[in-house]
Write a protein that holds these residues in place. Sequence first.
Motif, PDB file in Angstrom:
ATOM      1  N   THR A   1      -4.236  10.429  -2.172  1.00  0.00           N
ATOM      2  CA  THR A   1      -4.817   9.287  -2.873  1.00  0.00           C
ATOM      3  C   THR A   1      -4.116   8.024  -2.395  1.00  0.00           C
ATOM      4  O   THR A   1      -2.888   7.991  -2.305  1.00  0.00           O
ATOM      5  CB  THR A   1      -4.661   9.454  -4.401  1.00  0.00           C
ATOM      6  N   PHE A   2      -4.910   7.003  -2.092  1.00  0.00           N
ATOM      7  CA  PHE A   2      -4.392   5.735  -1.596  1.00  0.00           C
ATOM      8  C   PHE A   2      -4.413   4.691  -2.702  1.00  0.00           C
ATOM      9  O   PHE A   2      -5.340   4.657  -3.517  1.00  0.00           O
ATOM     10  CB  PHE A   2      -5.213   5.270  -0.390  1.00  0.00           C
ATOM     11  N   TYR A   3      -3.382   3.849  -2.708  1.00  0.00           N
ATOM     12  CA  TYR A   3      -3.205   2.800  -3.709  1.00  0.00           C
ATOM     13  C   TYR A   3      -2.823   1.488  -3.037  1.00  0.00           C
ATOM     14  O   TYR A   3      -2.271   1.489  -1.930  1.00  0.00           O
ATOM     15  CB  TYR A   3      -2.060   3.159  -4.671  1.00  0.00           C
ATOM     16  N   TYR A   4      -3.099   0.387  -3.730  1.00  0.00           N
ATOM     17  CA  TYR A   4      -2.603  -0.916  -3.294  1.00  0.00           C
ATOM     18  C   TYR A   4      -2.135  -1.699  -4.517  1.00  0.00           C
ATOM     19  O   TYR A   4      -2.487  -1.387  -5.658  1.00  0.00           O
ATOM     20  CB  TYR A   4      -3.675  -1.719  -2.551  1.00  0.00           C
ATOM     21  N   LYS A   5      -1.336  -2.722  -4.234  1.00  0.00           N
ATOM     22  CA  LYS A   5      -0.849  -3.592  -5.282  1.00  0.00           C
ATOM     23  C   LYS A   5      -0.702  -4.993  -4.716  1.00  0.00           C
ATOM     24  O   LYS A   5      -0.117  -5.173  -3.636  1.00  0.00           O
ATOM     25  CB  LYS A   5       0.506  -3.108  -5.814  1.00  0.00           C
ATOM     26  N   HIS A   6      -1.257  -5.971  -5.422  1.00  0.00           N
ATOM     27  CA  HIS A   6      -1.051  -7.371  -5.060  1.00  0.00           C
ATOM     28  C   HIS A   6       0.115  -7.903  -5.891  1.00  0.00           C
ATOM     29  O   HIS A   6       0.137  -7.727  -7.110  1.00  0.00           O
ATOM     30  CB  HIS A   6      -2.306  -8.203  -5.348  1.00  0.00           C
TER      31      HIS A   6
ATOM     32  N   VAL B   1       0.850  -1.183   0.000  1.00  0.00           N
ATOM     33  CA  VAL B   1       0.000   0.000   0.000  1.00  0.00           C
ATOM     34  C   VAL B   1       0.887   1.236   0.000  1.00  0.00           C
ATOM     35  O   VAL B   1       2.039   1.189   0.445  1.00  0.00           O
ATOM     36  CB  VAL B   1      -0.973   0.033   1.203  1.00  0.00           C
ATOM     37  N   LEU B   2       0.342   2.324  -0.514  1.00  0.00           N
ATOM     38  CA  LEU B   2       1.042   3.610  -0.487  1.00  0.00           C
ATOM     39  C   LEU B   2       0.029   4.721  -0.619  1.00  0.00           C
ATOM     40  O   LEU B   2      -1.135   4.486  -0.964  1.00  0.00           O
ATOM     41  CB  LEU B   2       2.105   3.711  -1.583  1.00  0.00           C
ATOM     42  N   ASP B   3       0.483   5.938  -0.339  1.00  0.00           N
ATOM     43  CA  ASP B   3      -0.347   7.115  -0.584  1.00  0.00           C
ATOM     44  C   ASP B   3       0.501   8.192  -1.217  1.00  0.00           C
ATOM     45  O   ASP B   3       1.725   8.196  -1.070  1.00  0.00           O
ATOM     46  CB  ASP B   3      -1.017   7.608   0.700  1.00  0.00           C
ATOM     47  N   THR B   4      -0.184   9.078  -1.944  1.00  0.00           N
ATOM     48  CA  THR B   4       0.506  10.159  -2.646  1.00  0.00           C
ATOM     49  C   THR B   4      -0.419  11.362  -2.763  1.00  0.00           C
ATOM     50  O   THR B   4      -1.640  11.238  -2.574  1.00  0.00           O
ATOM     51  CB  THR B   4       0.993   9.693  -4.033  1.00  0.00           C
TER      52      THR B   4
ATOM     53  N   GLN C   1      -3.372  -0.105  -7.961  1.00  0.00           N
ATOM     54  CA  GLN C   1      -4.812   0.139  -8.046  1.00  0.00           C
ATOM     55  C   GLN C   1      -5.189   1.284  -7.110  1.00  0.00           C
ATOM     56  O   GLN C   1      -4.868   1.248  -5.924  1.00  0.00           O
ATOM     57  CB  GLN C   1      -5.599  -1.113  -7.654  1.00  0.00           C
ATOM     58  N   ARG C   2      -5.873   2.266  -7.662  1.00  0.00           N
ATOM     59  CA  ARG C   2      -6.308   3.419  -6.879  1.00  0.00           C
ATOM     60  C   ARG C   2      -7.483   3.006  -6.007  1.00  0.00           C
ATOM     61  O   ARG C   2      -8.432   2.391  -6.478  1.00  0.00           O
ATOM     62  CB  ARG C   2      -6.720   4.542  -7.830  1.00  0.00           C
ATOM     63  N   VAL C   3      -7.425   3.343  -4.730  1.00  0.00           N
ATOM     64  CA  VAL C   3      -8.506   3.033  -3.794  1.00  0.00           C
ATOM     65  C   VAL C   3      -9.432   4.228  -3.648  1.00  0.00           C
ATOM     66  O   VAL C   3     -10.641   4.099  -3.707  1.00  0.00           O
ATOM     67  CB  VAL C   3      -7.945   2.616  -2.414  1.00  0.00           C
ATOM     68  N   GLY C   4      -8.856   5.411  -3.445  1.00  0.00           N
ATOM     69  CA  GLY C   4      -9.683   6.603  -3.273  1.00  0.00           C
ATOM     70  C   GLY C   4      -8.880   7.762  -2.721  1.00  0.00           C
ATOM     71  O   GLY C   4      -7.691   7.635  -2.425  1.00  0.00           O
ATOM     72  N   ASP C   5      -9.579   8.880  -2.580  1.00  0.00           N
ATOM     73  CA  ASP C   5      -8.966  10.136  -2.155  1.00  0.00           C
ATOM     74  C   ASP C   5      -9.536  10.589  -0.819  1.00  0.00           C
ATOM     75  O   ASP C   5     -10.722  10.366  -0.544  1.00  0.00           O
ATOM     76  CB  ASP C   5      -9.248  11.252  -3.162  1.00  0.00           C
ATOM     77  N   VAL C   6      -8.702  11.262  -0.049  1.00  0.00           N
ATOM     78  CA  VAL C   6      -9.150  11.942   1.157  1.00  0.00           C
ATOM     79  C   VAL C   6      -8.762  13.408   0.998  1.00  0.00           C
ATOM     80  O   VAL C   6      -7.572  13.737   1.020  1.00  0.00           O
ATOM     81  CB  VAL C   6      -8.509  11.352   2.430  1.00  0.00           C
ATOM     82  N   PRO C   7      -9.748  14.291   0.782  1.00  0.00           N
ATOM     83  CA  PRO C   7      -9.441  15.711   0.645  1.00  0.00           C
ATOM     84  C   PRO C   7      -8.848  16.277   1.937  1.00  0.00           C
ATOM     85  O   PRO C   7      -9.188  15.830   3.046  1.00  0.00           O
ATOM     86  CB  PRO C   7     -10.792  16.357   0.355  1.00  0.00           C
TER      87      PRO C   7
END
Length: 175
Positions: A169-174, A130-133, A149-155
């Motif tokens: 924006t949060f992402y994950y990768k399998h 997981v990561l965020d940017t 894969q983009r999970v979603g955004d937190v303003p």
Amino acid sequence: MSEDVRVRRLGANEAVTCVDALADVLVDCVEGGASVSFMLPLSRERALAFWRGVADGVARNERALLIAEDGEGRIVGTVQLNMAQPDNQPHRADVAKMLVCRSARRLGIAQKLMHVVDEVARAEGKSVLVLDTVTGGDAERLYARAGWQRVGDVPRYALMPDGEYCGTTFYYKHL
């Protein structure tokens, strides 16, 4: 230049010896506007203390620290894999502090770092990353191309170094 760049994982002793060069990368990125947990002005002592803490985490095998070196051996980029997770998440790791010097950007260095961080994660038995940017930042394209894969955004999740709010924006990768 990308062909001349070598990405490698640092051991505990080497992480300690690279603290000064890594502080240079961090300060350069924050001064360039990167929202990576630090505010302006970022003192050299604060940057050094951060990297000393990272080196301690490497020594405890809680973090993997990767660096990208140019043909002259200068550190021009870095990324970390935080492997210290709760007991119920031994298969997961967080990718953090993807940093590339402003003078070395757009040369494929971040892409190389992300490729190697995947290899290190697999070698460490991690299958979910997981990561965020910063929302809307250049890194979003990098992560999409690398299969994240983009999970979603937190303003208004964090602040830019100048104090302005930014979304995350949060992402994950399998793997």
